[in-house]
Motif scaffolding. Structure first.
Motif, PDB file in Angstrom:
ATOM      1  N   ALA A 163       2.476   1.613  -3.439  1.00 18.36           N
ATOM      2  CA  ALA A 163       1.443   1.971  -4.415  1.00 18.36           C
ATOM      3  C   ALA A 163       1.050   3.437  -4.291  1.00 18.36           C
ATOM      4  CB  ALA A 163       0.224   1.077  -4.233  1.00 18.36           C
ATOM      5  N   SER A 164       0.966   3.932  -3.064  1.00 16.96           N
ATOM      6  CA  SER A 164       0.626   5.331  -2.858  1.00 16.96           C
ATOM      7  C   SER A 164       1.663   6.248  -3.491  1.00 16.96           C
ATOM      8  CB  SER A 164       0.509   5.615  -1.355  1.00 16.96           C
ATOM      9  OG  SER A 164       0.256   6.980  -1.118  1.00 16.96           O
ATOM     10  N   ALA A 172       1.387   5.874  -7.340  1.00 19.97           N
ATOM     11  CA  ALA A 172       0.181   6.527  -7.857  1.00 19.97           C
ATOM     12  C   ALA A 172       0.335   8.046  -7.884  1.00 19.97           C
ATOM     13  CB  ALA A 172      -1.026   6.128  -7.009  1.00 19.97           C
ATOM     14  N   SER A 224      -8.453   2.949  -3.898  1.00 22.49           N
ATOM     15  CA  SER A 224      -7.223   2.177  -3.744  1.00 22.49           C
ATOM     16  C   SER A 224      -6.189   2.605  -4.774  1.00 22.49           C
ATOM     17  CB  SER A 224      -7.519   0.684  -3.896  1.00 22.49           C
ATOM     18  OG  SER A 224      -6.314  -0.070  -3.853  1.00 22.49           O
ATOM     19  N   ASP A 225      -4.926   2.605  -4.348  1.00 27.70           N
ATOM     20  CA  ASP A 225      -3.845   3.036  -5.239  1.00 27.70           C
ATOM     21  C   ASP A 225      -3.281   1.892  -6.077  1.00 27.70           C
ATOM     22  OD1 ASP A 225      -3.795   5.777  -4.503  1.00 27.70           O
ATOM     23  OD2 ASP A 225      -2.709   5.266  -2.662  1.00 27.70           O
ATOM     24  N   PHE A 226      -3.812   0.686  -5.939  1.00 25.19           N
ATOM     25  CA  PHE A 226      -3.326  -0.428  -6.748  1.00 25.19           C
ATOM     26  C   PHE A 226      -4.477  -1.358  -7.090  1.00 25.19           C
ATOM     27  CE2 PHE A 226      -3.187  -2.058  -2.439  1.00 25.19           C
ATOM     28  CZ  PHE A 226      -3.493  -3.403  -2.551  1.00 25.19           C
ATOM     29  N   THR A 227      -4.267  -2.148  -8.133  1.00 22.15           N
ATOM     30  CA  THR A 227      -5.187  -3.224  -8.480  1.00 22.15           C
ATOM     31  C   THR A 227      -4.458  -4.539  -8.257  1.00 22.15           C
ATOM     32  OG1 THR A 227      -4.496  -3.084 -10.796  1.00 22.15           O
ATOM     33  CG2 THR A 227      -6.493  -1.891 -10.171  1.00 22.15           C
ATOM     34  N   GLN A 281       0.826  -1.202   0.000  1.00 22.57           N
ATOM     35  CA  GLN A 281       0.000   0.000   0.000  1.00 22.57           C
ATOM     36  C   GLN A 281       0.865   1.259   0.000  1.00 22.57           C
ATOM     37  OE1 GLN A 281      -2.471  -1.462   3.450  1.00 22.57           O
ATOM     38  NE2 GLN A 281      -4.127  -0.493   2.291  1.00 22.57           N
ATOM     39  N   ARG A 322      -0.602   3.408 -11.155  1.00 17.48           N
ATOM     40  CA  ARG A 322      -1.160   2.505 -10.145  1.00 17.48           C
ATOM     41  C   ARG A 322      -0.604   1.105 -10.400  1.00 17.48           C
ATOM     42  NH1 ARG A 322      -7.030   1.874 -10.554  1.00 17.48           N
ATOM     43  NH2 ARG A 322      -7.049   1.208  -8.365  1.00 17.48           N
TER      44      ARG A 322
END
Length: 384
Positions: A116-117, A120, A182-185, A113, A125
């Motif tokens: 990813a933040s 992003a 969310s900053d990722f998939t 997380q 992302r």
């Protein structure tokens, strides 16, 4: 004659971070990404590892080593972001000890997380491939049973207690990735047991046959059978570790081009399994022939009918875990297919590779041997 260098095309590198890059599966995933090159796009692969001693081997294989521990979040964050603030793909393939797994899965998700933040904030992302395993579904019936059906991604989860934490963590990452903002998939990958090279759990099959053969002399073994306590119809559905690594790359490349294609993959679970399953009869007969048992193999024997020399070889997770797994979802969406020979088809080559791994003193071999002996304790550190 046209000079191909007269019109150079700049390569666009996509950054891949493999967490647990020095492990058995992690090594194969790194290699698979590096083999994939579709100009002008290519992958630059980074491997996060705990031990500095593993960095040399990664570097030799053109994987950029990053040393850090998830238990030290500030230090590992700094180490990873010093290489790039942007990450296109993050792959997890760690194996914590049972004593530390609750903290490990929590630390791993928090770390992703955080990365990813940051990524992003730079406009990218990350797509996360989170490794779990097909033992999450439990077992199926035996070969030949009328009610036999394969496990699919929609099958109920009945995880083995040893890896329940891993299963729960996989479900949690899908929940977090699918939340608004969310900053990722993410997608979860569940592979069947893998084989090849240092063998993974299939190495226990070679150890068992070798121990059994060691009971008899060269002349005596020709009139003997290689014996098993499990039913001959036990399903052994595996996939070569190279094919498994290619499956990860197939999912990543299918998800990256645009948001529409990513939506077909993100939030889903994908099984990776061989084109067909093998039975214990197939594997047992091949092992018997490979190790010189002149009368083949027998199945379904009582434990006390086996030689004392093999009594310490607890191979239930290899010979006794019957499971047929469908991998139609990944095949249909990405056109991935396994290409390497099945275990029983090329058992002599796989044996040579395993014995070479033993001679080289690879950690993977000893780790599996300890687990087959029932030791799943703190000596199994996460392959970070």
């Amino acid at each position: 004659m046209t000079n191909p260098s007269a019109a150079p095309v700049s390569t666009k590198f996509l950054n891949v971070l493999v967490i647990g890059a020095n492990g058995y599966l992690g090594t194969a995933i790194c290699s698979a990404f590096l083999r994939t090159n579709a100009p002008p796009t290519s992958f630059r692969v980074h491997g996060l590892i705990r031990r500095e001693s593993a960095a040399h081997q990664l570097a030799m294989n053109e994987v950029i080593p990053i040393i850090g521990s998830l238990s030290e979040p500030d230090m590992v964050r700094t180490a990873v972001l010093s290489h790039s603030p942007v990450w296109d793909i993050i792959v997890t393939c760690t194996e914590p000890s049972r004593a530390t797994e609750a903290a490990h899965w929590s630390d791993l998700l928090a770390f992703i997380q955080d990365l990813a933040s940051e990524s992003a904030s730079h406009g990218v992302r990350p797509f996360v491939l989170w490794s779990s395993g097909c033992k999450d579904y439990g077992t199926t019936g035996l070969h030949g049973e009328k009610s036999l059906t394969p496990h699919s991604e929609d099958s109920p989860l009945q995880s083995h207690p040893i890896i329940r934490g891993r299963m729960d963590a996989a479900l949690r990452v899908l929940e977090v990735a699918g939340a608004e903002g969310s900053d990722f998939t993410a997608a979860v990958v569940r592979a069947t047991p893998v084989f090849g090279y240092s063998g993974s759990y299939y190495g226990a099959a070679f150890d068992y046959a070798a121990a059994f053969a060691g009971v008899f002399g060269k002349d005596d073994i020709r009139s003997r059978t290689l014996d098993f306590t499990s039913d001959e119809g036990t399903i052994m559905h595996g996939v070569h570790v190279d094919d498994c690594g290619e499956g990860y790359v197939a999912l990543a490349t299918a998800a990256l081009p645009d948001d529409d294609r990513r939506r077909r993959i993100a939030g889903k679970v994908f099984n990776i399994s061989g084109r067909r399953y093998e039975t214990l009869r197939e594997v047992g007969v091949a092992l018997a022939q490979e190790y010189g048992f002149g009368h083949g193999a027998r199945f379904g024997l009582a434990q006390d009918e086996l030689p004392e020399a093999v009594s310490g070889h607890n191979c239930g997770l290899v010979f006794g875990w019957s499971q047929w797994v469908s991998s139609e979802r990944i095949r249909n969406l990405t056109h991935w297919c396994d290409k390497r020979s099945l275990f029983s088809e090329n058992i002599g080559v796989y044996r040579l590779a395993y014995e070479a791994a033993i001679e080289a003193g690879l950690d993977d071999v000893e780790k599996v041997r300890r687990r087959m002996a029932g030791n799943w304790g703190d000596d199994h550190k996460a392959a970070e």
